[in-house]
Design a protein around this motif. Structure first.
Motif, PDB file in Angstrom:
ATOM      1  N   LEU A  37      13.422  -2.966   9.541  1.00 43.13           N
ATOM      2  CA  LEU A  37      14.209  -3.049   8.310  1.00 43.13           C
ATOM      3  C   LEU A  37      13.891  -4.303   7.507  1.00 43.13           C
ATOM      4  CD1 LEU A  37      17.156  -1.977  10.399  1.00 43.13           C
ATOM      5  CD2 LEU A  37      16.914  -0.900   8.175  1.00 43.13           C
ATOM      6  N   PHE A  38      13.537  -5.378   8.211  1.00 47.63           N
ATOM      7  CA  PHE A  38      13.258  -6.670   7.589  1.00 47.63           C
ATOM      8  C   PHE A  38      11.971  -7.244   8.174  1.00 47.63           C
ATOM      9  CE2 PHE A  38      17.831  -6.184   7.245  1.00 47.63           C
ATOM     10  CZ  PHE A  38      18.132  -6.660   5.975  1.00 47.63           C
ATOM     11  N   MET A  39      11.390  -8.169   7.452  1.00 46.12           N
ATOM     12  CA  MET A  39      10.293  -8.944   8.013  1.00 46.12           C
ATOM     13  C   MET A  39      10.879  -9.882   9.065  1.00 46.12           C
ATOM     14  SD  MET A  39       6.975  -9.209   7.820  1.00 46.12           S
ATOM     15  CE  MET A  39       6.398  -8.745   6.180  1.00 46.12           C
ATOM     16  N   THR A  40      10.279  -9.893  10.244  1.00 43.73           N
ATOM     17  CA  THR A  40      10.755 -10.695  11.366  1.00 43.73           C
ATOM     18  C   THR A  40       9.612 -11.572  11.877  1.00 43.73           C
ATOM     19  OG1 THR A  40      10.086  -9.077  13.044  1.00 43.73           O
ATOM     20  CG2 THR A  40      12.290  -8.804  12.054  1.00 43.73           C
ATOM     21  N   PRO A  41       9.888 -12.514  12.766  1.00 45.28           N
ATOM     22  CA  PRO A  41       8.790 -13.279  13.356  1.00 45.28           C
ATOM     23  C   PRO A  41       7.755 -12.383  14.033  1.00 45.28           C
ATOM     24  CG  PRO A  41      10.876 -14.359  13.811  1.00 45.28           C
ATOM     25  CD  PRO A  41      11.214 -13.033  13.183  1.00 45.28           C
ATOM     26  N   THR A  42       8.201 -11.295  14.662  1.00 47.99           N
ATOM     27  CA  THR A  42       7.259 -10.364  15.291  1.00 47.99           C
ATOM     28  C   THR A  42       6.433  -9.644  14.233  1.00 47.99           C
ATOM     29  OG1 THR A  42       8.764 -10.039  17.169  1.00 47.99           O
ATOM     30  CG2 THR A  42       7.064  -8.375  16.818  1.00 47.99           C
ATOM     31  N   ALA A  43       7.091  -9.142  13.185  1.00 50.43           N
ATOM     32  CA  ALA A  43       6.379  -8.406  12.142  1.00 50.43           C
ATOM     33  C   ALA A  43       5.337  -9.277  11.444  1.00 50.43           C
ATOM     34  CB  ALA A  43       7.373  -7.857  11.126  1.00 50.43           C
ATOM     35  N   GLN A  44       5.572 -10.582  11.383  1.00 48.93           N
ATOM     36  CA  GLN A  44       4.613 -11.473  10.731  1.00 48.93           C
ATOM     37  C   GLN A  44       3.266 -11.511  11.457  1.00 48.93           C
ATOM     38  OE1 GLN A  44       4.456 -13.102   7.978  1.00 48.93           O
ATOM     39  NE2 GLN A  44       6.534 -13.248   7.177  1.00 48.93           N
ATOM     40  N   LEU A  45       3.230 -11.033  12.693  1.00 52.33           N
ATOM     41  CA  LEU A  45       1.982 -11.030  13.462  1.00 52.33           C
ATOM     42  C   LEU A  45       1.315  -9.656  13.461  1.00 52.33           C
ATOM     43  CD1 LEU A  45       3.173 -13.184  16.494  1.00 52.33           C
ATOM     44  CD2 LEU A  45       1.752 -13.918  14.568  1.00 52.33           C
ATOM     45  N   ALA A  46       1.836  -8.733  12.639  1.00 57.13           N
ATOM     46  CA  ALA A  46       1.292  -7.376  12.601  1.00 57.13           C
ATOM     47  C   ALA A  46       0.152  -7.267  11.599  1.00 57.13           C
ATOM     48  CB  ALA A  46       2.400  -6.392  12.244  1.00 57.13           C
ATOM     49  N   ASP A  47      -0.571  -6.169  11.708  1.00 54.84           N
ATOM     50  CA  ASP A  47      -1.598  -5.817  10.721  1.00 54.84           C
ATOM     51  C   ASP A  47      -1.034  -4.887   9.660  1.00 54.84           C
ATOM     52  OD1 ASP A  47      -4.138  -6.987  12.067  1.00 54.84           O
ATOM     53  OD2 ASP A  47      -3.165  -5.849  13.664  1.00 54.84           O
ATOM     54  N   LEU A  48       0.003  -4.137  10.052  1.00 54.93           N
ATOM     55  CA  LEU A  48       0.631  -3.190   9.141  1.00 54.93           C
ATOM     56  C   LEU A  48       2.129  -3.204   9.415  1.00 54.93           C
ATOM     57  CD1 LEU A  48       0.047  -0.900   7.012  1.00 54.93           C
ATOM     58  CD2 LEU A  48       0.021   0.685   8.948  1.00 54.93           C
ATOM     59  N   VAL A  49       2.933  -3.336   8.363  1.00 59.72           N
ATOM     60  CA  VAL A  49       4.386  -3.339   8.510  1.00 59.72           C
ATOM     61  C   VAL A  49       4.951  -2.168   7.707  1.00 59.72           C
ATOM     62  CG1 VAL A  49       6.522  -4.617   8.093  1.00 59.72           C
ATOM     63  CG2 VAL A  49       4.480  -5.828   8.854  1.00 59.72           C
ATOM     64  N   LEU A  50       5.804  -1.368   8.363  1.00 64.31           N
ATOM     65  CA  LEU A  50       6.353  -0.165   7.742  1.00 64.31           C
ATOM     66  C   LEU A  50       7.856  -0.324   7.528  1.00 64.31           C
ATOM     67  CD1 LEU A  50       4.508   2.517   9.914  1.00 64.31           C
ATOM     68  CD2 LEU A  50       3.771   1.481   7.751  1.00 64.31           C
ATOM     69  N   ILE A  63       0.850  -1.188   0.000  1.00 67.98           N
ATOM     70  CA  ILE A  63       0.000   0.000   0.000  1.00 67.98           C
ATOM     71  C   ILE A  63       0.888   1.242   0.000  1.00 67.98           C
ATOM     72  CG2 ILE A  63      -1.916  -1.150   1.170  1.00 67.98           C
ATOM     73  CD1 ILE A  63      -1.090   0.274   3.760  1.00 67.98           C
ATOM     74  N   SER A  64       0.296   2.397  -0.190  1.00 69.73           N
ATOM     75  CA  SER A  64       1.049   3.649  -0.201  1.00 69.73           C
ATOM     76  C   SER A  64       1.288   4.126   1.228  1.00 69.73           C
ATOM     77  CB  SER A  64       0.274   4.721  -0.968  1.00 69.73           C
ATOM     78  OG  SER A  64      -0.894   5.097  -0.234  1.00 69.73           O
ATOM     79  N   TRP A  65       2.251   5.018   1.379  1.00 71.13           N
ATOM     80  CA  TRP A  65       2.491   5.607   2.689  1.00 71.13           C
ATOM     81  C   TRP A  65       1.276   6.394   3.162  1.00 71.13           C
ATOM     82  CZ3 TRP A  65       5.443   4.785   6.645  1.00 71.13           C
ATOM     83  CH2 TRP A  65       6.692   4.172   6.491  1.00 71.13           C
ATOM     84  N   ASP A  66       0.613   7.104   2.267  1.00 75.42           N
ATOM     85  CA  ASP A  66      -0.558   7.879   2.677  1.00 75.42           C
ATOM     86  C   ASP A  66      -1.651   6.960   3.210  1.00 75.42           C
ATOM     87  OD1 ASP A  66      -2.030  10.519   2.710  1.00 75.42           O
ATOM     88  OD2 ASP A  66      -3.384   9.328   1.442  1.00 75.42           O
ATOM     89  N   ALA A  67      -1.843   5.831   2.533  1.00 71.45           N
ATOM     90  CA  ALA A  67      -2.851   4.875   3.009  1.00 71.45           C
ATOM     91  C   ALA A  67      -2.436   4.279   4.351  1.00 71.45           C
ATOM     92  CB  ALA A  67      -3.057   3.774   1.980  1.00 71.45           C
ATOM     93  N   ALA A  68      -1.147   3.998   4.515  1.00 69.61           N
ATOM     94  CA  ALA A  68      -0.671   3.420   5.773  1.00 69.61           C
ATOM     95  C   ALA A  68      -0.855   4.394   6.931  1.00 69.61           C
ATOM     96  CB  ALA A  68       0.801   3.031   5.639  1.00 69.61           C
ATOM     97  N   ILE A  69      -0.458   5.642   6.742  1.00 74.03           N
ATOM     98  CA  ILE A  69      -0.592   6.645   7.812  1.00 74.03           C
ATOM     99  C   ILE A  69      -2.061   6.882   8.119  1.00 74.03           C
ATOM    100  CG2 ILE A  69      -0.132   9.025   8.488  1.00 74.03           C
ATOM    101  CD1 ILE A  69       2.371   7.349   8.385  1.00 74.03           C
TER     102      ILE A  69
END
Length: 711
Positions: free
Chosen positions: A430-443, A81-87
């Motif tokens: 900076l990278f996809m991590t085990p924690t990030a895999q459980l997120a709804d949004l990754v920046l 998605i775009s940064w505007d959509a993410a924010i």
């Protein structure tokens, strides 16, 4: 043809050292990073993490765009998605939770201290939530807080010789930044040079670290018993009249009460606790007290204990007793460069514009009143509360630069909290991590080679410049994202600057320089002054160096250090130790990695390919283990698979398991993170009563070969 190659001076942020570096470019491509030989902070030193910075910057697995989850949590199903959509999504979800439940139902979490620290805690405070979650309870901040209540500031080993003297005696206590590269804004190579120059070098550590090879005295202490050793050294110095009488008489508070308090804490008392012979304790105490100036270099090994805060206080008392506070070559209070607005919490915790949380919200799931000197929300308590709802369940969290499944204890609890109970999770990394895999949004976060900055966090005596020299995809500096979210949530009072570059100009405003001008200067240094307490006094309730702490007395805690035996040890849990005969240490860092970071970098993994557990050869033989075997380290709470490495420099009943291992090369979404994670070995029932720190250096475990049942 004109060459397109150039070299730009900047400062590294691969760890806490902040070494100055030379960035080599061919056109716009960064091809190499080397140490800056003209740097007064690092003098040409660079570690493998700094050398590997281009590999990390250009790694094909870098997060490059905002990603929204489109499948179940942990299914590795994402859309760009775009940064505007993410924010917009973040602001809408955070604002909805804030309006429906209150701001305390939001949390901000971060990893170790990084440039974003100046804004993550500001954002949480401005938002009005007490739930700022980070590992400060067991890393660095216990020593910072102990120093603040004892003498009003953090004392640092004076290895840069601004006063014309290097320490004549150095005690290296629970610190190994010579082998890890740097610590607390200090370059390990500079410390190593100071140690070589010292008349006397004393190393106190459960492991025979490399620095011990050059030491005059090496005390191989039983893990978790440092406070007992410090108390016995204090008792020796006082009973033999080796203390600095002028400093004690003119500048300290509570000496008589301290002398009475430690009367029974003799080296003979400490010997069976610490496993250090009483005559060695006396010798080291005498050496430290009589070889002037002397410095204690402490490290994270002090913090990670149920007795860490009291140990920090005891080491401060040793510094004060011997008159080694703020003297050339001693433990000094850095003077910051003039006219720079401070952003380091070591100088001023209340930078202009911060909105602190309403008082009625401070004691919610922060600590529930249990840990009076906890620096932030207590992580194990927080994550448990997300599952239990006691005292309430936080609904939304923003995790910035942190991988708590790996780097915190209770990883399975955190996994359950994020997967099943947290309504909305954002992860910036900076990278996809085990924690990030459980997120709804990754920046996608910016690497330090993609950042402009006034570098002023751990190093106090100087301010460095960092320069943005690259841009990968749509990565953004975490602080820019915080600015955007804060402004759209209406937090203008805490973030009065229109953008971060305006903020950087504001930091430098009184110097007459803009940030662009400062980038060309590269460094601003202070003019060091010593014995500042003679005119400024100590910033404590008594105005003096406090052997007896008025603050701790006010909080109902022991005002003078007391020793507390680790709760899982051969002495406190003898029946359990029959089943788990090894003392477990973990949390030790390696030169190639920074916590869970950089495990995907080929150069660094080639240097250090596997997770290691150090074990003495005699102990391994008893367990049927050969050097290089894969083994399981098992505690009463979990187990981890690591590779055995023989070490003669560790006691036969102690093992040391490496920290924060995962396998980024493995398949998502879990990357085999549960396989070799030493932090899964710890329970949640033993904490430092002052800070909530955890006993990562003193637990119980057994070790057995992979493929065999434990015996």
């Amino acid at each position: 043809m004109k060459s397109s190659s150039r070299i730009v001076k900047s400062s590294c942020r691969g760890c806490h050292g902040v070494c100055q570096v030379l960035v080599h470019l061919d056109g716009d491509k960064i091809v190499r990073v080397s140490g800056d030989p003209d740097s007064p902070t690092s003098r040409g030193f660079i570690c493998p993490k700094g050398i590997a910075a281009p590999d990390m910057l250009y790694h094909p697995d870098r997060l490059k765009f905002p990603m929204r989850r489109i499948g179940p949590r942990g299914a590795n199903e994402w859309e760009r998605i775009s940064w505007d959509a993410a924010i917009s999504e973040m602001v809408d979800r955070f604002d909805t939770i804030r309006r429906e439940s209150g701001s305390e139902y939001l949390a901000v979490a971060q990893g170790t201290g990084r440039p974003y620290t100046e804004f993550t805690i500001r954002f949480a405070n401005a938002l009005g939530t007490p739930n700022f979650v980070n590992p400060g309870h067991l890393c660095y901040l216990p020593r910072v807080i102990a120093s603040a209540i004892t003498m009003g500031a953090l004392p640092v080993s004076d290895i840069y010789e601004f006063g014309g003297k290097s320490p004549a005696c150095i005690i290296n206590w629970g610190c190994n930044h010579v082998e890890t590269g740097a610590s607390d804004g200090m370059c390990g190579s500079i410390f190593k040079k100071a140690a070589k120059k010292a008349e006397k070098l004393i190393v106190i550590d459960p492991r025979r670290i490399g620095l011990a090879e050059e030491a005059d005295h090496t005390l191989q202490i039983r893990p978790g018993t440092d406070c007992a050793l410090a108390l016995a050294m204090i008792q020796t110095i006082i009973s033999e009249g080796l203390f600095d009488q002028a400093f004690v008489h003119d500048h300290s508070f509570g000496f008589d009460r301290l002398a009475e308090h430690v009367r029974s804490f003799t080296p003979e008392w400490a010997e069976p606790i610490t496993r250090i012979p009483s005559d060695q304790i006396r010798t080291v105490a005498r050496t430290y007290a009589t070889t002037k100036p002397a410095s204690i270099q402490w490290g994270n090994g002090i913090d990670t204990s149920v007795n860490g805060f009291q140990t920090g206080r005891a080491l401060l008392i040793l510094m004060g007793l011997t008159g080694n506070i703020d003297v050339p070559g001693g433990n000094v209070i850095w003077v910051p460069p003039s006219k720079i607005r401070p952003k380091s919490p070591l100088i001023d915790m209340s930078v202009a514009g911060v909105q602190f949380m309403p008082p009625e919200k401070k004691a919610l799931i922060l600590t529930k009143g249990k840990y009076p000197f906890a620096p932030n929300c207590h992580p194990p308590t927080f994550w448990k509360s997300v599952i239990t709802g006691d005292p309430y369940r936080v609904r939304g969290i923003w995790i910035v630069g942190s991988n708590p499944l790996l780097t915190a204890t209770q990883g399975l609890t955190i996994e359950k909290a994020l997967r099943d109970h947290m309504e909305y999770t954002v992860v910036s990394d900076l990278f996809m991590t085990p924690t990030a895999q459980l997120a709804d949004l990754v920046l996608p976060a910016a690497h330090w080679l993609e950042q402009d900055d006034v570098v002023y966090m751990h190093k106090i005596w100087c301010v460095l410049s960092r320069k943005k020299l690259a841009q990968i995809g749509e990565t953004r500096d975490d602080r820019d994202v915080i600015f955007d979210v804060a402004h759209r949530l209406g937090l203008h009072e805490a973030f009065p600057w229109p953008d971060r570059h305006t903020y950087l100009d504001w930091l430098l405003e009184e110097t007459g320089m803009s940030f662009d001008q400062f980038k060309e200067k590269n460094i601003l240094m202070s003019e060091m002054r010593y014995r500042k307490y003679e005119t400024d006094r100590f910033h404590t309730p008594s105005g003096k160096f406090e052997f007896y702490s008025n603050v701790m007395e006010h909080e109902g805690r022991p005002p003078m250090p007391v020793y507390l035996e680790p709760p899982l040890s051969p002495l406190s849990s003898p029946e359990l130790s029959e089943k788990y005969p090894f003392i477990l240490m973990s949390g030790t860092k390696k030169l190639e990695f920074f916590h869970s970071e950089m495990h995907q970098i080929r150069l660094l993994r080639k240097m250090h390919p596997n997770p290691i557990v150090e074990i003495h050869p005699a102990a391994a033989e008893r367990c049927g283990i050969s050097d290089g075997d894969w083994v399981y380290v098992e505690s009463p709470y979990g187990r981890a698979r690591l590779q055995a490495r023989f070490s003669e420099g560790i006691a036969t009943d102690v093992v040391n398991a490496e920290h924060a291992w995962w396998y980024p090369e493995a398949s998502p979404p879990d990357y085999r993170w549960k396989e070799s994670c030493a932090n899964l070995l710890y329970g949640d029932d033993s904490f430092d009563p002052d800070t909530g720190a955890e006993p990562l250096k003193s637990y119980l475990c057994t070790v057995y070969k992979d493929g065999l049942e434990r015996t």
